[in-house]
Design an enzyme around this catalytic site. Structure first.
Site, PDB file in Angstrom:
ATOM      1  N   LYS A 120      56.903   8.671 -11.070  1.00 31.98           N
ATOM      2  CA  LYS A 120      55.663   7.668 -10.256  1.00 31.98           C
ATOM      3  C   LYS A 120      56.491   7.890  -9.188  1.00 31.98           C
ATOM      4  O   LYS A 120      55.820   7.517  -8.237  1.00 31.98           O
ATOM      5  CB  LYS A 120      55.830   5.820 -10.946  1.00 31.98           C
ATOM      6  CG  LYS A 120      55.041   4.933 -10.305  1.00 31.98           C
ATOM      7  CD  LYS A 120      54.328   3.844 -10.570  1.00 31.98           C
ATOM      8  CE  LYS A 120      55.466   2.942 -11.687  1.00 31.98           C
ATOM      9  NZ  LYS A 120      56.037   2.073  -9.312  1.00 31.98           N
ATOM     10  N   ASP A 138      50.449   2.784 -10.494  1.00 30.35           N
ATOM     11  CA  ASP A 138      51.535   1.928 -11.479  1.00 30.35           C
ATOM     12  C   ASP A 138      50.137   1.163 -12.022  1.00 30.35           C
ATOM     13  O   ASP A 138      49.577   1.448 -12.597  1.00 30.35           O
ATOM     14  CB  ASP A 138      51.788   1.282 -10.165  1.00 30.35           C
ATOM     15  CG  ASP A 138      50.824   0.450  -9.513  1.00 30.35           C
ATOM     16  OD1 ASP A 138      49.456   1.005  -9.546  1.00 30.35           O
ATOM     17  OD2 ASP A 138      51.079   0.045  -8.402  1.00 30.35           O
TER      18      ASP A 138
END
Length: 216
Positions: A120, A138
């Site tokens: 991420k 997320d």
């Protein structure tokens, strides 16, 4: 969500916010990487509060390394998991100096090899710093992708890969920012603000939240 609805979904988000930006504050690619690393399991507002002072005294990997562990911890102690993050950030600074001349590497493999940098974080850096159409999934994007039917999946990676296939190319660069902001401020976890949502027309979420009635 029907494939034919997806362009309308993103066109509405684009119309409302043509040039979305990360809410993390930074002044260089290194500061962006540091801020994203620190933001894991923390709010952008909380990270910004700490890094405003930190980046004044340590704007580069060299300066941050010079702070030492205790010095860095003092600057970020208001952020969750700050001790682990401080250790990872200092080792990352060392690697950046030794291998990359203090610059940020531009490939996913090199970024993910840095301590504390996962997929991420790498996706955010690749997108924001280098303009690559990545999807940094997320909790907000994971929720929005599943709730709306845009890209349902059981894991962040599954959602990411589906988004990469489903988002039209003309919206790919900014898609993850639009989805994050949608999840953060409108499509919230406990009570989505459906009455304010610009894309509710194309959303698969059936129990739409009605607008609150004015207090009498």
């Amino acid at each position: 969500m029907k494939k034919s609805d997806i362009p309308h979904f993103f066109a509405a988000l684009q119309a409302a916010n043509p040039h979305p930006q990360t809410e993390l504050e930074y002044g260089s690619h290194f500061q962006l990487l540091a801020a994203v690393l620190l933001s894991a399991q923390a709010t952008d507002a909380g990270v910004n509060k700490a890094t405003r002072r930190l980046f004044q005294v340590a704007p580069t990997p060299q300066a941050m390394l010079a702070l030492g562990l205790e010095g860095l911890e003092q600057h970020i102690k208001t952020i969750g998991l700050y001790r682990t993050k401080a250790k990872n950030l200092l080792v990352t600074c060392q690697v950046l100096i030794e291998r990359y001349g203090g610059e940020i590497p531009r490939t996913r493999q090199e970024l993910e090899a840095l301590p504390g940098v996962g997929r991420k974080t790498a996706n955010v850096v690749l997108n924001v710093a280098f303009g690559e159409p990545t999807m940094a999934v997320d909790t907000h994007i994971f929720r929005v992708a599943n709730r709306t039917g845009l890209a349902p999946g059981k894991t962040p990676l599954e959602v990411e890969l589906k988004l990469l296939k489903r988002v039209p190319p003309e919206y790919a660069l900014h898609a993850h920012h639009w989805l994050i902001l949608l999840g953060r401020y409108v499509c919230q976890a406990r009570k989505p603000r459906c009455w304010e949502c610009r894309v509710s027309t194309w959303c698969d979420y059936k129990p739409k939240t009605p607008a609150p009635t004015a207090a009498r």
